[in-house]
Design a protein around this motif. Sequence first.
Motif, PDB file in Angstrom:
ATOM      1  N   LEU A  78      -8.455  -1.408   5.700  1.00  0.00           N
ATOM      2  CA  LEU A  78      -7.165  -1.965   5.326  1.00  0.00           C
ATOM      3  C   LEU A  78      -6.478  -2.630   6.518  1.00  0.00           C
ATOM      4  O   LEU A  78      -5.768  -3.626   6.362  1.00  0.00           O
ATOM      5  CB  LEU A  78      -6.280  -0.842   4.768  1.00  0.00           C
TER       6      LEU A  78
ATOM      7  N   VAL B 109       0.860  -1.187   0.000  1.00  0.00           N
ATOM      8  CA  VAL B 109       0.000   0.000   0.000  1.00  0.00           C
ATOM      9  C   VAL B 109       0.894   1.235   0.000  1.00  0.00           C
ATOM     10  O   VAL B 109       1.794   1.358   0.839  1.00  0.00           O
ATOM     11  CB  VAL B 109      -0.929   0.029   1.225  1.00  0.00           C
TER      12      VAL B 109
ATOM     13  N   ILE C 294      -3.424   0.703  -3.601  1.00  0.00           N
ATOM     14  CA  ILE C 294      -3.346  -0.669  -3.097  1.00  0.00           C
ATOM     15  C   ILE C 294      -2.900  -1.570  -4.249  1.00  0.00           C
ATOM     16  O   ILE C 294      -3.596  -1.686  -5.265  1.00  0.00           O
ATOM     17  CB  ILE C 294      -4.692  -1.139  -2.530  1.00  0.00           C
TER      18      ILE C 294
END
Length: 559
Positions: free
Chosen positions: A296, A162, A270
């Motif tokens: 997340l 990420v 992502i």
Amino acid sequence: MSSLSLLAALCFGAIVLCSASSELPIGHMLPLGHHRPAEKQIDSYDEVISPQEFWTKYASQRTPVVFRGAAKHWLATQRWTDEYLSKEYGKLEVKLEGKREKLGKQPVGEVGVGRDTIEHFLKTYTGEDKYIVSQLPEPMYKEVSVLPCLLCGTFKRRLLEVNLWVSSGGSRSLLHMDADNAINCLLHGRKDWIMVDPEYNDYVSIAEEEDGALGGFSLVNVDKVNLLKYPRFRKVHWTYSNLTAGDCIFIPYSHLHQVRSYDRNIAVSILFARLDEFSPEPDCPTNGSLPAWDLLSNQHIAWSYSGHGQMSMGNTDPEHIRANFLNLLDSEDAPEDGFIDKKTFLEEICTAKELPVRPPGQSYGPDFEESWQLVDPDGDDKVTADDMRGFSAETMQKLTVFIDQDPANMPDYEYYSISHDDVRVFVSSVLRSKPKISESTFIGAYAKALDGSHAFGRKLYDKLDATNRGYLTVEDIPGRETDIFNEYYRDYGKDDKANQQFDKVLVEDFDPEDVQEVHQTRDKRQNPGKIVEALEEVLDSSGTGMGRKGKVATAKTEL
């Protein structure tokens, strides 16, 4: 304007257009996209589609798609003002780049070259050429959501990394492609995306990368496309999308794209694996509906970053390393006895790291030995296909880091970015400039002469001033060279062909001010005279009176 002047202007414009159309290709020396109209806008949806539909229509076809407003409800979108980020996450560390990819100096942050704290960045970013391009620190995960199309089946099991992007606007990339799939969500600001399908890769002059590389960049200047030098670029079709806050875009792996940002800009990306197939098992809804939205922080990410220490940004997918070894075991060149021995394994690692294979009897060194012990814990001197399939994710990650480690991810990256020889020239020159050099003068001179950080300048000063006298003299060097300079001996270990090619086209195709800016730091570091000149400026500004004809100039001749 008089009618005569207006007529003259119109005629002049007509002459220019006529000349351009008859002698020069349409769009020559204009920004990317002027060579032909866009093929279309990128497909977009006002709602996120199901994982199965996302796979069938887009991910499996490597086709971009936009989800309008998908991130508007995120906590990050609602909360991430500069004040909030400084208060909640200010001490976390992030990587920096210049706003124009590969152009300008490497930014210097509070932590070092190419690294800053979020707090310091937000205090300074509106007035400097710097841009957060970094792994997202884990403490920030709790305010980022994951699109439901990634929250089940193979997608959920193969989330890789990420990343965080923050700028004051005005950033722009080269035309480039990335090695992994990504969904990039814009939380603040605006971004324009141009996408080029892989079928046109042969027309865009991609810089030569290492064998098997899936990322890379075009050598074409996106601000002034030279269609005489790159005539095949006229065949390149393109699509586009204009994103505003809350929009998310899917960027397929190895899909060329160019991005420009406007206004205060924050985005989160992502990354997920390149997949040959998608399985909805075991957790995708069977009726084709969406999985529930989730944070997340509730997901397993292969490469995460705590907010301090070493990052893993851009690391290879560990499962691809596993697949490469399995392919070797299953290929026509596979060992006849069905396993990889130590010699073969280490040769493969050397090849992957672009290092020469050692001759028989010569040791590869302790790091290589440790990598072999990772895959041969029982000491039987062989790795079978079953062994490779059975290695844990943690083992594969450790092996991947050894094979494909980027020094820019390390907290001490500054030691790699400044050479040992340049530090020696600097230290010798500054200590010969005055009988005594104060800490503040030394650190300021380090930052100016080497484009280094105050943080690492202080580390070097502390090494030299071992007795804490509060000043340095020329007598602080003899007999201590190895101890003082050894950190700066570090090296990347391999040549970067792509960047060497870019250096060449930089001189040929980019504006002189861009060329000068790029080479300013590099030339200074490779030329002792440039280092000394920068040092003289610092000493002059500090009121020492040591100008170009003073002791620094004398030191130059002594070196």
